[in-house]
Design a protein around this motif. Structure first.
Motif, short mmCIF file in Angstrom:
data_model
loop_
_atom_site.label_atom_id
_atom_site.label_comp_id
_atom_site.label_asym_id
_atom_site.label_seq_id
_atom_site.Cartn_x
_atom_site.Cartn_y
_atom_site.Cartn_z
N GLU A 38 0.80 -1.22 0.00
CA GLU A 38 0.00 0.00 0.00
C GLU A 38 0.84 1.28 0.00
N PHE A 39 1.99 1.25 0.64
CA PHE A 39 2.77 2.49 0.76
C PHE A 39 4.25 2.20 0.55
N LYS A 40 4.91 3.13 -0.12
CA LYS A 40 6.34 3.00 -0.34
C LYS A 40 6.96 4.39 -0.43
N GLU A 41 8.12 4.55 0.16
CA GLU A 41 8.83 5.82 0.10
C GLU A 41 10.18 5.61 -0.56
N ILE A 42 10.49 6.48 -1.51
CA ILE A 42 11.76 6.39 -2.24
C ILE A 42 12.53 7.69 -2.03
N THR A 43 13.81 7.58 -1.71
CA THR A 43 14.65 8.76 -1.53
C THR A 43 15.45 9.02 -2.81
N LEU A 44 15.31 10.24 -3.35
CA LEU A 44 16.05 10.65 -4.54
C LEU A 44 16.79 11.94 -4.27
N SER A 45 18.07 11.97 -4.57
CA SER A 45 18.87 13.17 -4.33
C SER A 45 18.63 14.24 -5.40
N THR A 46 17.97 13.86 -6.50
CA THR A 46 17.81 14.78 -7.62
C THR A 46 16.59 15.70 -7.49
N ILE A 47 15.74 15.49 -6.48
CA ILE A 47 14.58 16.36 -6.31
C ILE A 47 14.59 16.95 -4.91
N SER A 48 14.08 18.19 -4.80
CA SER A 48 14.09 18.89 -3.51
C SER A 48 12.72 18.88 -2.84
N VAL A 49 11.65 18.87 -3.62
CA VAL A 49 10.30 18.85 -3.07
C VAL A 49 9.68 17.48 -3.35
N PRO A 50 9.09 16.85 -2.34
CA PRO A 50 8.52 15.51 -2.53
C PRO A 50 7.48 15.44 -3.64
N ARG A 51 7.44 14.31 -4.33
CA ARG A 51 6.41 14.01 -5.32
C ARG A 51 5.60 12.82 -4.82
N LEU A 52 4.34 12.78 -5.17
CA LEU A 52 3.54 11.64 -4.76
C LEU A 52 2.75 11.11 -5.94
N ALA A 53 2.48 9.83 -5.88
CA ALA A 53 1.55 9.18 -6.79
C ALA A 53 0.60 8.36 -5.94
N LEU A 54 -0.69 8.54 -6.16
CA LEU A 54 -1.72 7.81 -5.42
C LEU A 54 -2.59 7.08 -6.44
N MET A 55 -2.61 5.76 -6.36
CA MET A 55 -3.38 4.97 -7.32
C MET A 55 -4.62 4.36 -6.70
#
Length: 398
Positions: free
Chosen positions: A244-261
């Motif tokens: 149901e939930f997963k968090e990915i850390t990316l150094s290339t973005i500064s503001v979080p992005r979300l996808a909700l399906m």
């Protein structure tokens, strides 16, 4: 060729099935200078769930094989078909989707010279083992580029979380292992099976005489390989999600992005699927478009700082809606969207608002008729995913 007239939009389509069983459609556009042609095979990414006969054994088709073969089909012996198209003033390209692979060109002059190149590409598989080995590094480099793309990463992740056995959770490009292990025998076997004219469809659009086109095609028939009938895919994905939930850390973005399906029960009937597709987009546009009921309200109340984006995916044994947003407060946006679709919520759309939505969708549909390229690509899309062809879409909206 048979002739079909769509009086509602003043369009004419000619169609036939050639002796080699290849289906042909001509979207007749008198007075238009541009001419486009697509050849489409019903072989896409999802077909990698199948097995294929190689040296008398049944072997699973590698993930990414449809995309790999797309790359190599532009090789006519040692000549790049792209250069041949360019020599006649035409542009060309191809794409692989979940259920098909399409090859196309666009030109203003030398239409039949370009069509001959396209038919030649589909007539035989001439790539050598050395060319295939060289292609692997190109495709691996392409795959590595996607690894750095936040949009690709978030989409890949949301499908992997939602789908348990469906091939949507594997990249169209394949995995590093499957790309490296794809060989000449496999691609040739796939070509012989899925690139037979009985599995090909030609769509032509422009000011082209239907009699001349049919005569030309009958004189340049792609040779049939007499393959066995290809069964329809049936994936039978479970209704529940894997994670149901997963968090990915990316150094290339500064503001979080979300996808909700929202993973929806798959609709197998194409007519029902078409109807639901329109329903979903009417509701989503009403709520979340730039002028949507909730967009301005949520911006003013700081629930969101950028508009909520959304998409509806509908394919073989697959239906889902995905919401996207860029936000510092992920949970706030997720909760707001979930509240909208809770069991107790109501749409409360007025007749006037509904009529405005219909007019907007009607306009979007008609806009594609203004260009040969747009009309041809939409017609191809509907031909393989919809119960009706594109010219009936305005009636569906009505």
């Amino acid at each position: 060729m048979k002739r079909k007239v769509y009086k509602n939009v003043d369009e004419v389509v000619y169609f036939t099935t050639l002796k080699n069983k290849m289906k042909v459609y001509l979207l007749y556009k008198p007075g238009f200078v541009e001419k486009d042609a697509y050849i489409v095979t019903k072989f896409g990414h999802f077909d990698s769930v199948r097995k294929i006969a190689i040296d008398g054994k049944k072997v699973k088709i590698p993930w990414g094989a449809a995309h790999f073969l797309e790359h190599r089909m532009f090789s006519i012996n040692d000549v790049d078909a792209t250069d041949l198209f360019a020599s006649f003033g035409a542009t060309c390209n191809a794409y692989t989707t979940y259920e098909k692979t399409a090859y196309y060109f666009s030109c203003q002059k030398n239409f039949y010279e370009c069509l001959n190149i396209l038919l030649t590409m589909m007539s035989s598989f001439t790539s050598t083992e050395k060319q295939i080995e060289n292609e692997k590094s190109i495709i691996l480099q392409e795959a590595n580029m996607y690894k750095e793309d936040p949009s690709h990463i978030i989409n890949k992740s949301i499908y992997e979380q939602a789908y348990i056995k469906h091939p949507i959770n594997i990249d169209i490009i394949g995995t590093e292992e499957t790309i490296k292990n794809t060989d000449h025998k496999t691609l040739k076997a796939i070509f012989d099976t899925f690139y037979d004219p009985s599995n090909l469809t030609l769509v032509v659009c422009g000011d082209i005489n239907h009699i001349e086109l049919e005569n030309y095609l009958n004189e340049h028939l792609i040779e049939s390989k007499n393959p066995k009938k290809i069964a329809l895919l049936n994936i039978n994905e479970p209704n529940e999600v894997k994670e149901e939930f997963k968090e990915i850390t990316l150094s290339t973005i500064s503001v979080p992005r979300l996808a909700l399906m929202y993973k929806l029960p798959a609709i197998k009937d194409k007519y029902k699927k078409d109807k639901m597709y329109f329903c979903y987009y009417f509701i989503l546009d009403y709520l979340f478009s730039s002028s949507g009921k909730l967009s301005e309200k949520w911006l003013k109340s700081n629930i969101i700082s950028t508009l909520v984006e959304y998409s509806v995916s509908s394919n073989i044994d697959l239906d889902c809606i995905i919401f996207y947003n860029i936000t510092d407060d992920v949970q706030k946006v997720v909760n707001a969207i979930k509240d909208v679709f809770s069991k107790n919520s109501k749409l409360n759309i007025t007749q006037e608002e509904f009529d405005d939505l219909k007019k907007a969708h009607y306009g979007y549909t008609l806009r594609a008729y203004e260009s040969v390229n747009g009309l041809c690509s939409y017609f191809v899309y509907d031909l393989f995913t919809s119960a009706n062809d594109y010219f009936k879409e305005v009636d569906e909206v009505k």
